[in-house]
Design a protein around this motif. Structure first.
Motif, PDB file in Angstrom:
ATOM      1  N   THR A  37      -2.059  -1.881   5.990  1.00  0.00           N
ATOM      2  CA  THR A  37      -2.904  -1.172   5.045  1.00  0.00           C
ATOM      3  C   THR A  37      -2.068  -0.329   4.105  1.00  0.00           C
ATOM      4  O   THR A  37      -0.990   0.158   4.470  1.00  0.00           O
ATOM      5  CB  THR A  37      -3.922  -0.283   5.794  1.00  0.00           C
ATOM      6  OG1 THR A  37      -4.692   0.447   4.837  1.00  0.00           O
ATOM      7  CG2 THR A  37      -3.225   0.696   6.720  1.00  0.00           C
ATOM      8  N   PHE A  38      -2.601  -0.158   2.879  1.00  0.00           N
ATOM      9  CA  PHE A  38      -1.953   0.714   1.905  1.00  0.00           C
ATOM     10  C   PHE A  38      -2.344   2.174   2.111  1.00  0.00           C
ATOM     11  O   PHE A  38      -1.827   3.053   1.422  1.00  0.00           O
ATOM     12  CB  PHE A  38      -2.360   0.307   0.495  1.00  0.00           C
ATOM     13  CG  PHE A  38      -1.714  -0.949  -0.011  1.00  0.00           C
ATOM     14  CD1 PHE A  38      -2.377  -1.721  -0.958  1.00  0.00           C
ATOM     15  CD2 PHE A  38      -0.473  -1.358   0.430  1.00  0.00           C
ATOM     16  CE1 PHE A  38      -1.794  -2.880  -1.465  1.00  0.00           C
ATOM     17  CE2 PHE A  38       0.123  -2.522  -0.057  1.00  0.00           C
ATOM     18  CZ  PHE A  38      -0.548  -3.279  -1.010  1.00  0.00           C
ATOM     19  N   ASN A  39      -3.266   2.450   3.021  1.00  0.00           N
ATOM     20  CA  ASN A  39      -3.881   3.762   3.066  1.00  0.00           C
ATOM     21  C   ASN A  39      -2.911   4.908   3.359  1.00  0.00           C
ATOM     22  O   ASN A  39      -3.232   6.065   3.103  1.00  0.00           O
ATOM     23  CB  ASN A  39      -5.011   3.775   4.086  1.00  0.00           C
ATOM     24  CG  ASN A  39      -6.224   3.009   3.577  1.00  0.00           C
ATOM     25  OD1 ASN A  39      -6.347   2.770   2.384  1.00  0.00           O
ATOM     26  ND2 ASN A  39      -7.103   2.615   4.480  1.00  0.00           N
ATOM     27  N   ARG A  40      -1.776   4.605   3.903  1.00  0.00           N
ATOM     28  CA  ARG A  40      -0.818   5.657   4.227  1.00  0.00           C
ATOM     29  C   ARG A  40       0.287   5.785   3.185  1.00  0.00           C
ATOM     30  O   ARG A  40       1.185   6.625   3.325  1.00  0.00           O
ATOM     31  CB  ARG A  40      -0.167   5.362   5.579  1.00  0.00           C
ATOM     32  CG  ARG A  40      -1.127   5.351   6.744  1.00  0.00           C
ATOM     33  CD  ARG A  40      -0.436   4.870   7.999  1.00  0.00           C
ATOM     34  NE  ARG A  40       0.744   5.661   8.312  1.00  0.00           N
ATOM     35  CZ  ARG A  40       1.643   5.319   9.232  1.00  0.00           C
ATOM     36  NH1 ARG A  40       1.498   4.206   9.902  1.00  0.00           N
ATOM     37  NH2 ARG A  40       2.686   6.087   9.461  1.00  0.00           N
ATOM     38  N   TYR A  41       0.199   4.957   2.146  1.00  0.00           N
ATOM     39  CA  TYR A  41       1.310   4.870   1.217  1.00  0.00           C
ATOM     40  C   TYR A  41       0.903   5.137  -0.230  1.00  0.00           C
ATOM     41  O   TYR A  41      -0.238   4.888  -0.624  1.00  0.00           O
ATOM     42  CB  TYR A  41       1.926   3.473   1.255  1.00  0.00           C
ATOM     43  CG  TYR A  41       2.489   3.070   2.591  1.00  0.00           C
ATOM     44  CD1 TYR A  41       1.788   2.197   3.416  1.00  0.00           C
ATOM     45  CD2 TYR A  41       3.717   3.552   3.018  1.00  0.00           C
ATOM     46  CE1 TYR A  41       2.299   1.812   4.642  1.00  0.00           C
ATOM     47  CE2 TYR A  41       4.239   3.169   4.242  1.00  0.00           C
ATOM     48  CZ  TYR A  41       3.531   2.298   5.042  1.00  0.00           C
ATOM     49  OH  TYR A  41       4.036   1.917   6.255  1.00  0.00           O
ATOM     50  N   ALA A  42       1.864   5.577  -1.002  1.00  0.00           N
ATOM     51  CA  ALA A  42       1.764   5.437  -2.443  1.00  0.00           C
ATOM     52  C   ALA A  42       2.101   3.977  -2.755  1.00  0.00           C
ATOM     53  O   ALA A  42       2.832   3.319  -2.011  1.00  0.00           O
ATOM     54  CB  ALA A  42       2.754   6.366  -3.140  1.00  0.00           C
ATOM     55  N   VAL A  43       1.550   3.473  -3.845  1.00  0.00           N
ATOM     56  CA  VAL A  43       1.783   2.076  -4.227  1.00  0.00           C
ATOM     57  C   VAL A  43       2.196   2.050  -5.688  1.00  0.00           C
ATOM     58  O   VAL A  43       1.613   2.755  -6.520  1.00  0.00           O
ATOM     59  CB  VAL A  43       0.523   1.216  -4.006  1.00  0.00           C
ATOM     60  CG1 VAL A  43       0.790  -0.232  -4.432  1.00  0.00           C
ATOM     61  CG2 VAL A  43       0.095   1.263  -2.543  1.00  0.00           C
ATOM     62  N   GLY A  44       3.171   1.228  -5.987  1.00  0.00           N
ATOM     63  CA  GLY A  44       3.661   1.188  -7.358  1.00  0.00           C
ATOM     64  C   GLY A  44       3.893  -0.220  -7.860  1.00  0.00           C
ATOM     65  O   GLY A  44       3.898  -1.188  -7.088  1.00  0.00           O
TER      66      GLY A  44
END
Length: 124
Positions: free
Chosen positions: A28-35
């Motif tokens: 999941t992306f929920n714990r991360y910044a995404v770029g």
């Protein structure tokens, strides 16, 4: 570990628009910044835009795309998008999605997990 998967690239005329999508595979992306990053032929990979984790969706952009590109995330679907408007020939590149600890870290090239990239070609 989460694996970003990009989609939405293609061929577009200058002045047109494209929307890139980045999905989270295996996590999941929920714990991360995404770029988003891009690499043009003969050039190094460069930062384009990033958004912080859910609850702090602060975006960050490289100056060359401000007012043209918009990054946002759909937390329910666990996707991150990059809307690219008023595309220019110099936007032609392979675009990569990556996770990171923060938008600041991503703007410095410090990604954790990287996708395989999607080609964007802008014809002049």
């Amino acid at each position: 570990q989460v694996q970003p998967v990009e989609s939405g690239g293609g061929l577009v005329q200058a002045g047109g628009s494209l929307r890139l999508s980045c999905a989270a595979s295996g996590g999941t992306f929920n714990r991360y910044a995404v770029g988003w990053f891009r690499q043009a032929p003969g050039k190094e990979r460069a930062f384009v835009a990033a958004i912080n984790w859910p609850g702090d969706n602060t975006p960050r952009y490289v100056d060359s795309v401000k007012d043209r590109f918009i990054i946002w995330r759909d937390n329910a679907k666990d996707w991150v998008y990059l809307q690219m408007n008023s595309l220019k020939f110099e936007d032609t590149a392979v675009y990569y999605c990556a996770t990171g600890d923060s938008t600041v870290a991503l703007s410095r090239g410090m990604g954790r997990f990287w996708g395989q990239g999607t080609q964007v070609t802008v014809s002049s």
